[in-house]
Design a protein around this motif. Sequence first.
Motif, PDB file in Angstrom:
ATOM      1  N   GLY A  29    -110.495 -52.165  -8.636  1.00 16.24           N
ATOM      2  CA  GLY A  29    -110.504 -53.716  -8.185  1.00 16.24           C
ATOM      3  C   GLY A  29    -108.874 -54.442  -9.321  1.00 16.24           C
ATOM      4  N   VAL A  30    -107.934 -53.651 -10.263  1.00 12.55           N
ATOM      5  CA  VAL A  30    -107.036 -53.043  -9.996  1.00 12.55           C
ATOM      6  C   VAL A  30    -106.418 -52.495  -8.906  1.00 12.55           C
ATOM      7  CG1 VAL A  30    -106.857 -50.924 -10.788  1.00 12.55           C
ATOM      8  CG2 VAL A  30    -104.852 -52.756 -11.742  1.00 12.55           C
ATOM      9  N   LEU A  31    -106.304 -52.135  -8.549  1.00  9.75           N
ATOM     10  CA  LEU A  31    -105.693 -51.649  -6.516  1.00  9.75           C
ATOM     11  C   LEU A  31    -105.567 -52.621  -6.156  1.00  9.75           C
ATOM     12  CD1 LEU A  31    -107.555 -47.979  -5.818  1.00  9.75           C
ATOM     13  CD2 LEU A  31    -105.887 -48.428  -6.818  1.00  9.75           C
ATOM     14  N   GLY A  32    -106.776 -53.628  -5.816  1.00  7.70           N
ATOM     15  CA  GLY A  32    -106.278 -55.455  -5.067  1.00  7.70           C
ATOM     16  C   GLY A  32    -104.341 -55.321  -5.537  1.00  7.70           C
ATOM     17  N   THR A  33    -105.153 -55.466  -6.969  1.00  6.11           N
ATOM     18  CA  THR A  33    -103.594 -56.708  -6.645  1.00  6.11           C
ATOM     19  C   THR A  33    -102.553 -55.272  -6.875  1.00  6.11           C
ATOM     20  OG1 THR A  33    -104.588 -57.303  -9.136  1.00  6.11           O
ATOM     21  CG2 THR A  33    -103.058 -57.644  -9.461  1.00  6.11           C
ATOM     22  N   LEU A  34    -102.242 -54.121  -6.949  1.00  2.45           N
ATOM     23  CA  LEU A  34    -101.571 -52.927  -7.245  1.00  2.45           C
ATOM     24  C   LEU A  34    -100.909 -53.473  -5.176  1.00  2.45           C
ATOM     25  CD1 LEU A  34     -99.398 -51.344  -7.797  1.00  2.45           C
ATOM     26  CD2 LEU A  34    -100.964 -49.436  -6.955  1.00  2.45           C
ATOM     27  N   MET A  35    -101.803 -53.832  -4.486  1.00  5.00           N
ATOM     28  CA  MET A  35    -101.988 -53.541  -3.401  1.00  5.00           C
ATOM     29  C   MET A  35    -101.333 -55.135  -2.409  1.00  5.00           C
ATOM     30  SD  MET A  35    -105.198 -51.876  -1.729  1.00  5.00           S
ATOM     31  CE  MET A  35    -105.369 -52.508  -0.329  1.00  5.00           C
ATOM     32  N   ALA A  36    -100.891 -56.116  -3.428  1.00  5.03           N
ATOM     33  CA  ALA A  36    -101.065 -57.062  -3.207  1.00  5.03           C
ATOM     34  C   ALA A  36     -99.125 -57.028  -3.156  1.00  5.03           C
ATOM     35  CB  ALA A  36    -102.070 -58.592  -3.584  1.00  5.03           C
ATOM     36  N   GLY A  37     -98.859 -56.520  -4.573  1.00  2.28           N
ATOM     37  CA  GLY A  37     -98.176 -56.561  -5.125  1.00  2.28           C
ATOM     38  C   GLY A  37     -96.378 -56.344  -4.477  1.00  2.28           C
TER      39      GLY A  37
END
Length: 318
Positions: A119-127
Motif C-alpha cells: 500500500g505504501v507504493l500508492g503513497t510514493l506514486m502519489a508524491g
Amino acid sequence: MSLTEVTIRSLAAVLAVLVLPLLVGQTEHKVMAHMQGRVGPMYAGGFHGWAQLIADGVKFVQKEDITPAAADRPLFRWAPAVALVPYMVAVAVLPIHPGLAAAEVPASLVFVLAAAGVGVLGTLMAGWGSANKYALVGAMRSVAQLLSYELPLILTVASVAMAAGTLSLGGVVQAWSPWWLLWQLPGALVFLVAALAELQRPPFDAPVADSEVVMGPWTEYTGLRFAFFLLAEYAGIVVMSTLFAVLFLGGWRGPAADHLGWLWTLAKAALVVLLILWARMSWPRMREDQLQRLAWTSLVPLALLQVALTAVGVVVTA
C-alpha cells in the motif's frame, strides 16, 4: 470449493473492505467530536447525524477531478487504487470464524504482511507523480517511516508465528491460549505502535502533516481520488485491527465460539479500532527525528527481546 462459494466469499470480502472502513470513518468522526467537545453536523439522516458520512461521499462525487498539468498522469491517476487494493486483498485472507475466510492461503500471515506493505507504493506514486514539492517530501517521509517500522512489526509477528508453530492465521488462533496475553504483551505493544506508524496515523502522521507539507502526497488530489486515499487509510485500520485481534487476542476464541466466533473477532477488532482512534485525539504529532529514534532505539530492541522470550518459552514448553 465450488465456483459459487468462491464468488460469494469474494463478494463478501469486497463488501467488507467497502463497508467496514466507512463505519470506522463514521465512528472516528463521532468519537473525536465528543472527546473534543465539538459535535459538528448532527442533522444528516436524523438520529445523531448518522448519514453525515454519506453526505460527505456525495460531496466527493460531485467535486471536479483535477490532474495537474505537470503531473505524471499514469502514476498520479493509479496511485489511489494502488493504495486501496492491497488492503482489499489482505481482508480476503483474514479469518473471522473457524474455517471462514474469503480465501484459504497456507501462509496467510505472510500474505497479509506482504499485501499491507504494498500500500505504501500508492503513497510514493502519489508524491512522485504529483509534481509538487510538498507531495514529494510527504512521500519520502512515508517511505522512511515504512522502512523504520516494518522491522519491529515483522519481528513481533515472527514471535507469534514461532509461539504458534505455524504461519497460518487460523493455526495461530487454534494455538492461542490466555497466557499469551502476558507472554506476548511486549510484542503486542510494539505491534500496535508500529501499525499506527505503518498506517501514518497520529501521532505518526508526519507524511501528511497539514501544518508542514499541506497534505503531503495527497496535496494535489481532489474528488473521488482523494476519497480513495481516505478509504485506504480506514481499510488499513480494519486490516491491522483484525490482525491484532487474531494474533494477540485469540480471534474467534470465546464462549460459544462455534456459533459466535465471528462476533468475538469483530468485537475484539472494534476495541483495537477504538484504541487507534483514541490515539489520534490524545497524542501530538511526533517530529521526524523523534519518530526514527523511537523505532530504532526502543521498538526494535523490544521486539528482539520478545523474540528471545518466545524462543525460551518454546524450548521450555517443548
